[in-house]
Motif scaffolding. Structure first.
Motif, PDB file in Angstrom:
ATOM      1  N   ALA A  95      76.502  42.793  68.120  1.00 20.46           N
ATOM      2  CA  ALA A  95      77.655  43.467  68.730  1.00 20.46           C
ATOM      3  C   ALA A  95      77.202  44.655  69.561  1.00 20.46           C
ATOM      4  CB  ALA A  95      78.632  43.926  67.650  1.00 20.46           C
ATOM      5  N   ASN A  96      76.220  45.380  69.046  1.00 21.64           N
ATOM      6  CA  ASN A  96      75.711  46.559  69.757  1.00 21.64           C
ATOM      7  C   ASN A  96      75.011  46.140  71.045  1.00 21.64           C
ATOM      8  OD1 ASN A  96      75.393  49.305  70.073  1.00 21.64           O
ATOM      9  ND2 ASN A  96      73.823  49.524  68.502  1.00 21.64           N
ATOM     10  N   VAL A  97      74.205  45.096  70.971  1.00 22.84           N
ATOM     11  CA  VAL A  97      73.490  44.603  72.155  1.00 22.84           C
ATOM     12  C   VAL A  97      74.478  44.052  73.190  1.00 22.84           C
ATOM     13  CG1 VAL A  97      71.878  42.844  72.985  1.00 22.84           C
ATOM     14  CG2 VAL A  97      71.338  44.145  70.919  1.00 22.84           C
ATOM     15  N   ALA A  98      75.461  43.284  72.712  1.00 24.00           N
ATOM     16  CA  ALA A  98      76.424  42.641  73.609  1.00 24.00           C
ATOM     17  C   ALA A  98      77.563  43.574  74.022  1.00 24.00           C
ATOM     18  CB  ALA A  98      77.001  41.400  72.936  1.00 24.00           C
ATOM     19  N   LYS A  99      77.593  44.771  73.418  1.00 27.19           N
ATOM     20  CA  LYS A  99      78.672  45.736  73.697  1.00 27.19           C
ATOM     21  C   LYS A  99      80.039  45.113  73.403  1.00 27.19           C
ATOM     22  CE  LYS A  99      75.903  47.789  77.417  1.00 27.19           C
ATOM     23  NZ  LYS A  99      74.851  46.801  77.483  1.00 27.19           N
ATOM     24  N   SER A 100      80.148  44.472  72.235  1.00 27.31           N
ATOM     25  CA  SER A 100      81.339  43.708  71.888  1.00 27.31           C
ATOM     26  C   SER A 100      82.195  44.404  70.831  1.00 27.31           C
ATOM     27  CB  SER A 100      80.926  42.323  71.371  1.00 27.31           C
ATOM     28  OG  SER A 100      82.044  41.646  70.845  1.00 27.31           O
ATOM     29  N   PRO A 101      83.296  45.038  71.245  1.00 27.85           N
ATOM     30  CA  PRO A 101      84.184  45.646  70.245  1.00 27.85           C
ATOM     31  C   PRO A 101      84.807  44.598  69.319  1.00 27.85           C
ATOM     32  CG  PRO A 101      85.164  45.806  72.450  1.00 27.85           C
ATOM     33  CD  PRO A 101      83.780  45.243  72.610  1.00 27.85           C
ATOM     34  N   GLU A 102      84.963  43.368  69.813  1.00 33.92           N
ATOM     35  CA  GLU A 102      85.545  42.306  68.994  1.00 33.92           C
ATOM     36  C   GLU A 102      84.646  41.954  67.804  1.00 33.92           C
ATOM     37  OE1 GLU A 102      87.037  42.303  73.069  1.00 33.92           O
ATOM     38  OE2 GLU A 102      84.986  41.980  72.354  1.00 33.92           O
ATOM     39  N   ARG A 103      83.344  41.930  68.042  1.00 29.83           N
ATOM     40  CA  ARG A 103      82.420  41.614  66.947  1.00 29.83           C
ATOM     41  C   ARG A 103      82.376  42.751  65.933  1.00 29.83           C
ATOM     42  NH1 ARG A 103      77.032  38.972  69.548  1.00 29.83           N
ATOM     43  NH2 ARG A 103      76.490  38.638  67.373  1.00 29.83           N
ATOM     44  N   VAL A 104      82.469  43.980  66.403  1.00 32.28           N
ATOM     45  CA  VAL A 104      82.520  45.122  65.485  1.00 32.28           C
ATOM     46  C   VAL A 104      83.803  45.034  64.660  1.00 32.28           C
ATOM     47  CG1 VAL A 104      82.591  47.638  65.298  1.00 32.28           C
ATOM     48  CG2 VAL A 104      81.134  46.571  67.022  1.00 32.28           C
ATOM     49  N   ALA A 105      84.916  44.717  65.318  1.00 32.51           N
ATOM     50  CA  ALA A 105      86.197  44.581  64.620  1.00 32.51           C
ATOM     51  C   ALA A 105      86.119  43.471  63.571  1.00 32.51           C
ATOM     52  CB  ALA A 105      87.316  44.295  65.615  1.00 32.51           C
ATOM     53  N   GLY A 106      85.443  42.381  63.880  1.00 34.57           N
ATOM     54  CA  GLY A 106      85.284  41.287  62.926  1.00 34.57           C
ATOM     55  C   GLY A 106      84.561  41.739  61.667  1.00 34.57           C
ATOM     56  N   CYS A 107      83.530  42.558  61.837  1.00 33.48           N
ATOM     57  CA  CYS A 107      82.796  43.096  60.689  1.00 33.48           C
ATOM     58  C   CYS A 107      83.698  44.016  59.869  1.00 33.48           C
ATOM     59  CB  CYS A 107      81.559  43.865  61.156  1.00 33.48           C
ATOM     60  SG  CYS A 107      80.295  42.812  61.900  1.00 33.48           S
ATOM     61  N   ARG A 108      84.426  44.872  60.549  1.00 28.25           N
ATOM     62  CA  ARG A 108      85.324  45.808  59.865  1.00 28.25           C
ATOM     63  C   ARG A 108      86.359  45.040  59.043  1.00 28.25           C
ATOM     64  NH1 ARG A 108      90.015  47.190  61.358  1.00 28.25           N
ATOM     65  NH2 ARG A 108      89.702  46.674  63.554  1.00 28.25           N
ATOM     66  N   LYS A 109      86.896  43.969  59.642  1.00 30.84           N
ATOM     67  CA  LYS A 109      87.929  43.184  58.949  1.00 30.84           C
ATOM     68  C   LYS A 109      87.370  42.451  57.730  1.00 30.84           C
ATOM     69  CE  LYS A 109      90.798  42.780  63.029  1.00 30.84           C
ATOM     70  NZ  LYS A 109      91.143  41.964  64.188  1.00 30.84           N
ATOM     71  N   LEU A 110      86.091  42.123  57.739  1.00 34.36           N
ATOM     72  CA  LEU A 110      85.458  41.525  56.563  1.00 34.36           C
ATOM     73  C   LEU A 110      85.219  42.558  55.464  1.00 34.36           C
ATOM     74  CD1 LEU A 110      82.737  39.197  58.154  1.00 34.36           C
ATOM     75  CD2 LEU A 110      84.732  38.475  56.824  1.00 34.36           C
ATOM     76  N   LEU A 111      84.922  43.797  55.875  1.00 33.12           N
ATOM     77  CA  LEU A 111      84.546  44.835  54.912  1.00 33.12           C
ATOM     78  C   LEU A 111      85.727  45.592  54.304  1.00 33.12           C
ATOM     79  CD1 LEU A 111      81.443  46.132  56.840  1.00 33.12           C
ATOM     80  CD2 LEU A 111      81.419  45.032  54.586  1.00 33.12           C
ATOM     81  N   GLU A 112      86.829  45.692  55.025  1.00 31.91           N
ATOM     82  CA  GLU A 112      87.978  46.452  54.509  1.00 31.91           C
ATOM     83  C   GLU A 112      88.496  45.912  53.175  1.00 31.91           C
ATOM     84  OE1 GLU A 112      89.889  48.493  58.497  1.00 31.91           O
ATOM     85  OE2 GLU A 112      90.431  46.416  58.027  1.00 31.91           O
ATOM     86  N   PRO A 113      88.680  44.598  53.020  1.00 31.93           N
ATOM     87  CA  PRO A 113      89.145  44.104  51.709  1.00 31.93           C
ATOM     88  C   PRO A 113      88.138  44.373  50.587  1.00 31.93           C
ATOM     89  CG  PRO A 113      89.395  42.400  53.396  1.00 31.93           C
ATOM     90  CD  PRO A 113      88.620  43.525  54.008  1.00 31.93           C
ATOM     91  N   LEU A 114      86.847  44.340  50.923  1.00 29.61           N
ATOM     92  CA  LEU A 114      85.820  44.658  49.928  1.00 29.61           C
ATOM     93  C   LEU A 114      85.934  46.120  49.481  1.00 29.61           C
ATOM     94  CD1 LEU A 114      82.497  42.990  51.089  1.00 29.61           C
ATOM     95  CD2 LEU A 114      83.635  42.729  48.898  1.00 29.61           C
ATOM     96  N   ARG A 115      86.080  47.015  50.446  1.00 32.26           N
ATOM     97  CA  ARG A 115      86.247  48.436  50.128  1.00 32.26           C
ATOM     98  C   ARG A 115      87.462  48.624  49.225  1.00 32.26           C
ATOM     99  NH1 ARG A 115      88.564  52.106  54.244  1.00 32.26           N
ATOM    100  NH2 ARG A 115      90.120  50.474  54.116  1.00 32.26           N
ATOM    101  N   ASP A 116      88.557  47.964  49.563  1.00 32.00           N
ATOM    102  CA  ASP A 116      89.782  48.094  48.776  1.00 32.00           C
ATOM    103  C   ASP A 116      89.576  47.544  47.361  1.00 32.00           C
ATOM    104  OD1 ASP A 116      90.870  49.186  51.070  1.00 32.00           O
ATOM    105  OD2 ASP A 116      91.965  47.358  51.632  1.00 32.00           O
ATOM    106  N   ALA A 117      88.852  46.445  47.240  1.00 26.97           N
ATOM    107  CA  ALA A 117      88.582  45.852  45.920  1.00 26.97           C
ATOM    108  C   ALA A 117      87.720  46.787  45.079  1.00 26.97           C
ATOM    109  CB  ALA A 117      87.911  44.488  46.086  1.00 26.97           C
TER     110      ALA A 117
END
Length: 127
Positions: A95-117
């Motif tokens: 995501a950093n190399v490709a400058k992709s906010p969508e890929r960063v958002a995808g990671c965040r969306k995977l991690l948020e439920p884990l944080r909440d759990a």
């Protein structure tokens, strides 16, 4: 040394980290990771490459810390979590190399439920 507001804040934060339980430290790491991803995603969307790189790189460091401190023998789900961390790390680098906010958002969306759990598990264990 005079105690300015930033000095007091830094001291409070350091004291908070030094006295936190392992569960609280894990939640603090996840909270910072999600914050870094949100800021990195926003910076990429706004074209601020330098800030995005800083935030995404810090997020990568947190994921690496989570990976190396994970005891894969501790519970049945740990190897799957280790694999997820590996995927997230690879995805953030891409995501950093490709400058992709969508890929960063995808990671965040995977991690948020884990944080909440983790937060719920810590609260249940404390209560």
């Amino acid at each position: 040394m005079t105690m300015t507001a930033p000095n007091l804040r830094d001291r409070y934060l350091q004291d908070s980290v030094n006295t936190a339980s392992p569960a609280k430290l894990l939640i603090m790491l996840y909270d910072r990771l999600i914050l870094d991803l949100s800021h990195g995603e926003e910076a990429l969307s706004q074209g601020d490459r330098e800030l995005a790189n800083e935030k995404i790189s810090h997020a990568q460091e947190i994921v690496m810390e989570l990976m190396v401190t994970l005891d894969v023998e501790a519970w049945d789900g740990a190897p799957g979590l280790a694999n997820l961390y590996g995927f997230i790390l690879t995805e953030l680098i891409g995501a950093n190399v490709a400058k992709s906010p969508e890929r960063v958002a995808g990671c965040r969306k995977l991690l948020e439920p884990l944080r909440d759990a983790w937060r719920e598990a810590a609260a249940a264990a404390a209560g």
